[in-house]
Enzyme design. Structure first.
Site, PDB file in Angstrom:
ATOM      1  N   ARG A  35       0.660  -0.694 -17.573  1.00 27.56           N
ATOM      2  CA  ARG A  35       2.020  -0.201 -17.767  1.00 27.56           C
ATOM      3  C   ARG A  35       2.799  -1.110 -18.706  1.00 27.56           C
ATOM      4  O   ARG A  35       2.732  -2.328 -18.614  1.00 27.56           O
ATOM      5  CB  ARG A  35       2.725  -0.063 -16.421  1.00 27.56           C
ATOM      6  CG  ARG A  35       2.199   1.096 -15.589  1.00 27.56           C
ATOM      7  CD  ARG A  35       2.782   1.099 -14.204  1.00 27.56           C
ATOM      8  NE  ARG A  35       2.241   0.011 -13.392  1.00 27.56           N
ATOM      9  CZ  ARG A  35       2.753  -0.383 -12.241  1.00 27.56           C
ATOM     10  NH1 ARG A  35       3.842   0.195 -11.778  1.00 27.56           N
ATOM     11  NH2 ARG A  35       2.187  -1.354 -11.557  1.00 27.56           N
ATOM     12  N   ALA A  59       0.528   1.951 -21.786  1.00 28.59           N
ATOM     13  CA  ALA A  59       1.319   3.177 -21.829  1.00 28.59           C
ATOM     14  C   ALA A  59       2.509   3.048 -20.891  1.00 28.59           C
ATOM     15  O   ALA A  59       2.414   2.429 -19.829  1.00 28.59           O
ATOM     16  CB  ALA A  59       0.478   4.384 -21.433  1.00 28.59           C
ATOM     17  N   LEU A  61       4.426   4.961 -18.430  1.00 28.51           N
ATOM     18  CA  LEU A  61       4.231   6.183 -17.658  1.00 28.51           C
ATOM     19  C   LEU A  61       5.531   6.906 -17.348  1.00 28.51           C
ATOM     20  O   LEU A  61       5.502   8.039 -16.858  1.00 28.51           O
ATOM     21  CB  LEU A  61       3.501   5.861 -16.347  1.00 28.51           C
ATOM     22  CG  LEU A  61       2.138   5.178 -16.490  1.00 28.51           C
ATOM     23  CD1 LEU A  61       1.458   5.065 -15.131  1.00 28.51           C
ATOM     24  CD2 LEU A  61       1.246   5.935 -17.465  1.00 28.51           C
ATOM     25  N   LYS A  62       6.665   6.285 -17.637  1.00 30.03           N
ATOM     26  CA  LYS A  62       7.949   6.944 -17.413  1.00 30.03           C
ATOM     27  C   LYS A  62       8.333   7.836 -18.585  1.00 30.03           C
ATOM     28  O   LYS A  62       9.345   8.537 -18.524  1.00 30.03           O
ATOM     29  CB  LYS A  62       9.034   5.893 -17.186  1.00 30.03           C
ATOM     30  CG  LYS A  62       8.830   5.085 -15.902  1.00 30.03           C
ATOM     31  CD  LYS A  62       9.936   4.051 -15.713  1.00 30.03           C
ATOM     32  CE  LYS A  62       9.716   3.253 -14.432  1.00 30.03           C
ATOM     33  NZ  LYS A  62      10.763   2.209 -14.241  1.00 30.03           N
ATOM     34  N   GLY A  83      -2.575   2.316  -7.253  1.00 28.94           N
ATOM     35  CA  GLY A  83      -2.188   1.477  -6.133  1.00 28.94           C
ATOM     36  C   GLY A  83      -0.688   1.380  -5.946  1.00 28.94           C
ATOM     37  O   GLY A  83      -0.178   0.353  -5.471  1.00 28.94           O
ATOM     38  N   ARG A  85       3.137   2.449  -4.365  1.00 28.06           N
ATOM     39  CA  ARG A  85       3.634   2.857  -3.050  1.00 28.06           C
ATOM     40  C   ARG A  85       3.604   4.378  -2.946  1.00 28.06           C
ATOM     41  O   ARG A  85       3.702   5.092  -3.962  1.00 28.06           O
ATOM     42  CB  ARG A  85       5.076   2.380  -2.846  1.00 28.06           C
ATOM     43  CG  ARG A  85       5.213   0.896  -2.629  1.00 28.06           C
ATOM     44  CD  ARG A  85       6.520   0.583  -1.949  1.00 28.06           C
ATOM     45  NE  ARG A  85       6.951  -0.788  -2.193  1.00 28.06           N
ATOM     46  CZ  ARG A  85       7.970  -1.379  -1.582  1.00 28.06           C
ATOM     47  NH1 ARG A  85       8.688  -0.700  -0.699  1.00 28.06           N
ATOM     48  NH2 ARG A  85       8.295  -2.625  -1.854  1.00 28.06           N
ATOM     49  N   GLY A 125       4.389  -5.266   1.772  1.00 29.72           N
ATOM     50  CA  GLY A 125       3.497  -6.087   2.579  1.00 29.72           C
ATOM     51  C   GLY A 125       2.439  -6.727   1.724  1.00 29.72           C
ATOM     52  O   GLY A 125       2.275  -6.419   0.540  1.00 29.72           O
ATOM     53  N   HIS A 126       1.707  -7.646   2.341  1.00 24.06           N
ATOM     54  CA  HIS A 126       0.580  -8.294   1.688  1.00 24.06           C
ATOM     55  C   HIS A 126      -0.576  -8.393   2.669  1.00 24.06           C
ATOM     56  O   HIS A 126      -0.454  -8.040   3.853  1.00 24.06           O
ATOM     57  CB  HIS A 126       0.971  -9.669   1.151  1.00 24.06           C
ATOM     58  CG  HIS A 126       1.691  -9.621  -0.160  1.00 24.06           C
ATOM     59  ND1 HIS A 126       1.099  -9.155  -1.317  1.00 24.06           N
ATOM     60  CD2 HIS A 126       2.964  -9.981  -0.503  1.00 24.06           C
ATOM     61  CE1 HIS A 126       1.972  -9.223  -2.310  1.00 24.06           C
ATOM     62  NE2 HIS A 126       3.111  -9.715  -1.841  1.00 24.06           N
ATOM     63  N   ASP A 127      -1.697  -8.904   2.165  1.00 24.86           N
ATOM     64  CA  ASP A 127      -2.940  -8.996   2.911  1.00 24.86           C
ATOM     65  C   ASP A 127      -2.734  -9.458   4.353  1.00 24.86           C
ATOM     66  O   ASP A 127      -3.211  -8.814   5.292  1.00 24.86           O
ATOM     67  CB  ASP A 127      -3.875  -9.959   2.162  1.00 24.86           C
ATOM     68  CG  ASP A 127      -5.193 -10.195   2.878  1.00 24.86           C
ATOM     69  OD1 ASP A 127      -6.202  -9.643   2.436  1.00 24.86           O
ATOM     70  OD2 ASP A 127      -5.219 -10.951   3.870  1.00 24.86           O
ATOM     71  N   ASP A 156      -7.332  -7.332   1.436  1.00 18.55           N
ATOM     72  CA  ASP A 156      -7.313  -6.744   0.096  1.00 18.55           C
ATOM     73  C   ASP A 156      -8.696  -6.291  -0.358  1.00 18.55           C
ATOM     74  O   ASP A 156      -8.847  -5.197  -0.914  1.00 18.55           O
ATOM     75  CB  ASP A 156      -6.769  -7.754  -0.924  1.00 18.55           C
ATOM     76  CG  ASP A 156      -5.259  -7.922  -0.825  1.00 18.55           C
ATOM     77  OD1 ASP A 156      -4.624  -7.165  -0.065  1.00 18.55           O
ATOM     78  OD2 ASP A 156      -4.716  -8.817  -1.497  1.00 18.55           O
TER      79      ASP A 156
END
Length: 367
Positions: A35, A59, A61-62, A83, A85, A125-127, A156
């Site tokens: 992105r 690119a 994407l918006k 990946g 949200r 959140g994380h791992d 992960d």
């Protein structure tokens, strides 16, 4: 092994890129859509090993141009990996409904921590958060300290990226049989809970019987990590009686009656202290000379740099260096041969060539 499989990756962080790298390592043709805007396409992605073997395009994407690029790439792809949200790809008008309408046999792989649904789906959140909620963190570490886990490995990668890879491959098989794609909802909380299946199954065998610090893997003397005289560490895991007997012999304890009663749980703390004193009497290298390569179930605790130099790993080519950076070789291997990973591209290195190939209808490598 995956030659001819065509993957579009909407780049993010962590498990999604790892999954795409794993597929690329095994021969898939992966185009990573990073992105940004075209002006940023000359910035190198130095050290970002997770991009190895991929083609990199940039690119936004918006914009309509960025969205059209993804739609064009997906038309003849087998897989899309994202990946974001939940809901973000839908807001970009690149959700499953739009892309499956464009390509009905597409496998749409979604990588998240909490999953696409549930009351925490929109939370950050994380791992460590995901594996704590799933129960996968609970048994890790000493009862005297807070639970700890190998960085990113359980959540992960183990519960996330690898489950996504399996789901994608299952989806590809389904698409080849039916002509219909599928949406893979790979959530780290789901996968890391599923990783607990072996542990949960050991309850009947008596290996896991209580809280942290009350089980074979975290309280026995014969399955533990010990500090050596030089401050380094070694591991022993002699659960089976024949392996335990050999360990006692190597430690000079084969004739000590108290150690003969391997499963006397009340004496485990005392025997563990005794083992700790013994292992503290020699360096890690000395214990390697005594125990390594035997059936005593032994291993030294090595850093990745040390692991890369270990004779066993050298013989198998487990690690390699490229451009001064340590990398792990692709796994698994097939017919005894290692897969050769591709180079790490610069960010946006293939933007122009991919756009030109799209216009010519030849963007994907042919098997």
């Amino acid at each position: 092994m995956l030659s001819g499989i065509r993957v579009v990756e909407i780049c993010g962080i962590g498990p999604g890129p790892f999954c795409a790298m794993h597929l690329a390592d095994l021969g898939a043709d992966v185009i990573a859509v990073e992105r940004g805007d075209a002006a940023s396409s000359d910035k190198p992605a130095e050290g970002f090993v997770l991009n190895r073997g991929k083609r990199s395009v940039v690119a936004d994407l918006k914009t309509d141009v960025g969205r059209e690029l993804v739609l064009k790439l997906v038309e003849d792809a087998d897989v899309l990996i994202e990946g974001m949200r939940p809901g973000v790809m839908e807001r970009l008008r690149l959700g499953p409904d739009e892309l499956l309408a464009c390509n009905p046999r597409l496998v749409y792989g979604r990588m998240t921590g909490w999953g696409q649904s549930g009351p925490m789906a929109q939370s950050a959140g994380h791992d460590n958060n995901y594996i704590s909620l799933s129960g996968a963190l609970y048994y890790n570490g000493s009862p005297a300290e807070p639970p700890s886990a190998a960085i990113t490995a359980i959540g992960d990668i183990g519960g996330g990226a690898l489950y996504l890879a399996v789901g994608i491959l299952a989806g590809i098989l389904k698409a080849r049989e039916t002509g219909r794609g599928t949406v893979v909802d790979a959530a780290i909380v789901d996968g890391s809970a599923h990783l607990m299946s072996l542990l949960l199954s050991t309850r009947k065998a008596g290996l896991v019987v209580g809280a942290r610090g009350e089980n074979v893997h975290d309280s026995s003397h014969f399955y533990a990590t010990y500090r050596c005289a030089d401050g380094q560490f070694i591991t022993v895991g002699a659960i089976e009686p024949q392996f335990y007997a050999l360990l006692l012999e190597k430690l000079g304890l084969e004739d000590v009656p108290q150690f003969a009663r391997q499963w006397d749980r009340e004496r485990w703390p005392e025997m563990r202290r005794h083992f700790a004193d013994i292992f503290a009497g020699r360096t890690r290298a000395e214990w390697c000379r005594v125990l390594e390569g035997t059936d005593a179930c032994f291993g030294p605790v090595l850093s990745p740099q040390e692991a890369a130099r270990h004779p066993h790993n050298l013989a198998r080519g487990v690690y390699f260096e490229r451009d001064g950076e340590l990398q792990a070789s692709p796994a698994p291997r097939f017919d005894g041969q290692l897969c050769e990973p591709g180079p790490v591209p610069l960010r946006g290195e293939h933007t122009d060539s991919v756009l030109a190939a799209l216009q010519a209808g030849q963007v994907w490598k042919r098997a």
